[in-house]
Design a protein around this motif. Structure first.
Motif, PDB file in Angstrom:
ATOM      1  N   LYS A  34      15.238  17.875  80.884  1.00  0.00           N
ATOM      2  CA  LYS A  34      15.709  17.063  82.007  1.00  0.00           C
ATOM      3  C   LYS A  34      14.588  16.671  82.958  1.00  0.00           C
ATOM      4  O   LYS A  34      14.836  16.047  83.982  1.00  0.00           O
ATOM      5  CB  LYS A  34      16.787  17.829  82.786  1.00  0.00           C
ATOM      6  CG  LYS A  34      18.071  18.059  82.005  1.00  0.00           C
ATOM      7  CD  LYS A  34      19.066  18.886  82.809  1.00  0.00           C
ATOM      8  CE  LYS A  34      20.339  19.163  82.001  1.00  0.00           C
ATOM      9  NZ  LYS A  34      21.300  20.029  82.731  1.00  0.00           N
ATOM     10  N   ARG A  55      21.612   9.053  80.838  1.00  0.00           N
ATOM     11  CA  ARG A  55      21.804  10.185  79.925  1.00  0.00           C
ATOM     12  C   ARG A  55      21.711   9.734  78.477  1.00  0.00           C
ATOM     13  O   ARG A  55      21.088  10.401  77.639  1.00  0.00           O
ATOM     14  CB  ARG A  55      23.151  10.812  80.224  1.00  0.00           C
ATOM     15  CG  ARG A  55      23.542  12.025  79.410  1.00  0.00           C
ATOM     16  CD  ARG A  55      24.866  12.546  79.951  1.00  0.00           C
ATOM     17  NE  ARG A  55      25.434  13.590  79.103  1.00  0.00           N
ATOM     18  CZ  ARG A  55      26.618  14.145  79.342  1.00  0.00           C
ATOM     19  NH1 ARG A  55      27.336  13.755  80.388  1.00  0.00           N
ATOM     20  NH2 ARG A  55      27.085  15.091  78.538  1.00  0.00           N
ATOM     21  N   LEU A 109      21.338  19.644  75.679  1.00  0.00           N
ATOM     22  CA  LEU A 109      21.790  18.721  76.717  1.00  0.00           C
ATOM     23  C   LEU A 109      23.259  18.325  76.630  1.00  0.00           C
ATOM     24  O   LEU A 109      23.845  17.943  77.650  1.00  0.00           O
ATOM     25  CB  LEU A 109      20.951  17.433  76.660  1.00  0.00           C
ATOM     26  CG  LEU A 109      19.465  17.557  76.967  1.00  0.00           C
ATOM     27  CD1 LEU A 109      18.799  16.186  76.868  1.00  0.00           C
ATOM     28  CD2 LEU A 109      19.231  18.157  78.350  1.00  0.00           C
TER      29      LEU A 109
END
Length: 637
Positions: A201, A37, A158
């Motif tokens: 993503k 991430r 995000l």
């Protein structure tokens, strides 16, 4: 021009803004847990001008350097109660913004503006796998933003839900005007699914899921050759001394780095092979090898030479994609020309070398000085069904195809609307179609476009060669679009996976208890060009569904012969709640299943290919089936 973050604020100001210091062990644990991430965040905020290879390595380097050598200066309060993650995220964001800040004429480059010491690779270029047209459009849009605005867009999509939180984090990272950055990000025009984070993503922006290809081999070879010449000069001097004693240890061996004649031929546009226009009519197995050369620029030797040269040694500015299992190296010899012509705003060349279809595209500048792209797709053993079309262009979510010479008609249809008639699709004399909508590259599945090419049904899965769609029992080749209305949305995970064909099998029809109606069971099987990586998915459709309602996924299998010609059986099950509120364990097998048994949270045995047993809402049943020939079949899980 990039508007960059200002220099980081003094420690006292940061302490006041983001709170007290935290334990470095917590920050380390957060970095390890959220490493992908954090790397994605750094990759998206770094300047696109670095190029994808440099951005990948720089993003990993930023995250790996995010932990200080000593006690952290400050920790930002985390929305999810994890101050360790919030602190590391702040460090990564600040470093990425710092790498994008302009430097003075005589100033030394900052750490993020230099190639990272670690991680480092030699002889390879690493880059994320390419997504669809929407991902490419989003990447280009983000490249037009300033670094703070790009950070604001990514953080809002995000990481943080509220603009207030985004502004606070940008301010802590040293951005001079966070409000302006958020406003610039808000005004950006982007494809659907961008602001919700769906596109961000995707694999297009995942620097932890990478492709690798060699750097410019010819450039490297020239450097090595220069070094070899120096060594050879020294060796000659030694040989002159040895000649007095009669020594030549290498004998008649060829000199190093001898030129490869086959590789040289592959660069000559005059040696490209071209099939005769009607050869496919008499071919034993018509495929790409029997496609004639078509297009208005098949005699443009300059364009063909550029295409072959870029194929052999693509430069840093060339965007290269390849389906899984497809080598992206140069051709072993002269390739076959399939098409050369102008498609929308690009000049396109399609080539085939017996194993791969290769698409070269350049901006229509006339001299090849603009942007270029190179795409590879596995296509060995293609036949009349799997070589029916090739994608030649994608623009704004629309796709143009070049159809095979044996395709007599083309039409567009929506698999989610089986009641709608197919819309005839115009093709020019070369077989090039008008633009047709492609499936959305996100999870937004409100339509699923497909092409009816004569008796064949194909769909675009984000690659050069569209996947063939068939229906019926395993081994059948029917191309009816009707059964796909409940299951077409499950094609989304198959994008960019090198899928050759997808087969849909309606293997069971089950009467449900309490007069609730009849349910349908499906098995969807995807086969790849490389022969491995097949997938099978079992789905359940409750009664009363509309034509476009999605069936529920109840089982999966990877690298399995299930639902295919080698294992033409199916078994699946799941929990179902009746309209009256009673829970049941359902099981259904294909018609060659003679009995079903359940153990574990549910016990029972029933004859026939379908069964149901009363169950609790959290029951977990183990299913098994007995085949007509006495064998056993296991469920897809």
């Amino acid at each position: 021009m990039e508007q960059q973050a200002t220099a980081p604020r003094p420690r006292a100001a940061l302490d006041a803004a983001v709170g007290p210091a935290l334990d470095i062990d917590r920050a380390e644990a957060a970095l390890i847990e959220h490493y992908p991430r954090l790397v994605r965040l750094g990759y998206l905020v770094l300047p696109p001008a670095l190029g994808r290879h440099r951005r990948v390595l720089a993003a990993h380097a930023l995250v790996q350097r995010a932990l200080p050598r000593t006690r952290p200066e400050a920790g930002e309060p985390a929305p999810a109660g994890d101050p360790g993650y919030a602190y590391v995220r702040l460090r990564v964001l600040r470093a990425a913004l710092d790498a994008a800040r302009p430097r003075g004429r005589f100033a030394l480059p900052r750490a993020g503006q230099l190639p990272p010491l670690l991680p480092q690779v030699w002889g390879l270029r690493l880059f994320p796998r390419s997504g669809g047209a929407d991902e490419l459009a989003l990447d280009q849009a983000l490249g037009r933003l300033s670094a703070p605005a790009r950070a604001a867009f990514v953080l809002r999509a995000l990481e943080l839900g509220a603009d207030r939180e985004v502004r606070a984090l940008l301010e802590a990272a040293g951005v001079e005007d966070p409000g302006a950055a958020v406003a610039e990000a808000t005004a950006l025009r982007v494809p659907p699914g961008s602001r919700e984070g769906t596109l961000l993503k995707s694999v297009e922006f995942d620097p932890c899921s990478l492709q690798a290809r060699p750097t410019d081999l010819m450039h490297r070879r020239r450097h090595l050759r220069a070094a070899a010449i120096g060594v050879a000069a020294a060796a000659v001097c030694g040989a002159l001394l040895l000649s007095f004693t009669g020594g030549n240890p290498d004998g008649a061996a060829a000199p190093p780095y001898a030129r490869n004649a086959a590789a040289e031929q592959a660069l000559d546009p005059g040696l490209l092979t071209r099939a005769e226009p009607g050869v496919w009519k008499s071919a034993d197995r018509p495929g790409f090898a029997s496609w004639p050369a078509r297009g208005s620029r098949t005699d443009d030797e300059a364009l063909l030479r550029r295409a072959l040269a870029v194929w052999a040694r693509p430069g840093d500015g060339v965007q290269v994609t390849a389906t899984p299992g497809t080598p992206s190296g140069p051709a072993a010899g002269p390739a076959q020309l399939l098409y050369a012509g102008d498609v929308d705003s690009a000049a396109v060349v399609l080539l085939y070398d017996g194993l791969r279809v290769v698409r070269y595209a350049e901006a229509r500048s006339g001299d090849g000085s603009g942007a270029a792209a190179l795409d590879f797709a596995r296509a060995d053993a293609a036949d009349t069904d799997t070589a029916a079309a090739v994608v030649v262009g994608r623009t704004d979510g629309n796709v143009r195809y070049l159809t095979a010479p044996w395709v007599t008609s083309a039409a567009a249809r929506d698999l989610l609307a089986p009641g709608q008639a197919a819309r005839p699709l115009h093709r020019n004399a070369d077989g090039l179609t008008d633009p047709v909508a492609g499936p959305a590259a996100t999870g937004d599945c409100r339509a699923w476009p497909a092409l009816q090419l004569g008796p064949r049904l194909v769909t675009d899965l984000g690659e050069l060669v569209p996947a063939r769609l068939t229906t019926g029992a395993p081994g059948a080749t029917a191309a009816s679009p009707a059964p796909w209305s409940h299951t077409a949305c499950q094609l989304q995970p198959l994008r960019s996976q090198g899928v050759r064909s997808v087969h849909l099998w309606h293997f069971a029809h089950q009467q449900l208890p309490g007069g609730a109606g009849a349910a349908d069971w499906y098995c969807t099987r995807a086969e790849t060009w490389r022969g491995t990586g097949s997938r099978a998915v079992a789905q359940f459709q409750a009664p009363g569904a509309r034509p476009s309602d999605r069936a529920a996924v109840v089982g999966r299998a990877g690298d399995s012969p299930a639902c295919g010609p080698r294992s033409p059986h199916a078994l699946a099950g799941g929990l179902w709640r009746s309209p009256g509120g009673t829970w049941y364990a359902l099981a259904a097998g294909s018609e060659d299943v003679t009995s079903l048994a359940a153990t574990g949270g549910v016990h029972g045995t029933e004859p026939g290919p379908t069964a149901f047993w009363p169950a609790s809402a959290d029951a977990r049943a183990e299913l098994s089936g007995r085949l007509r020939d006495g064998g056993k079949v296991a469920p897809l899980r």
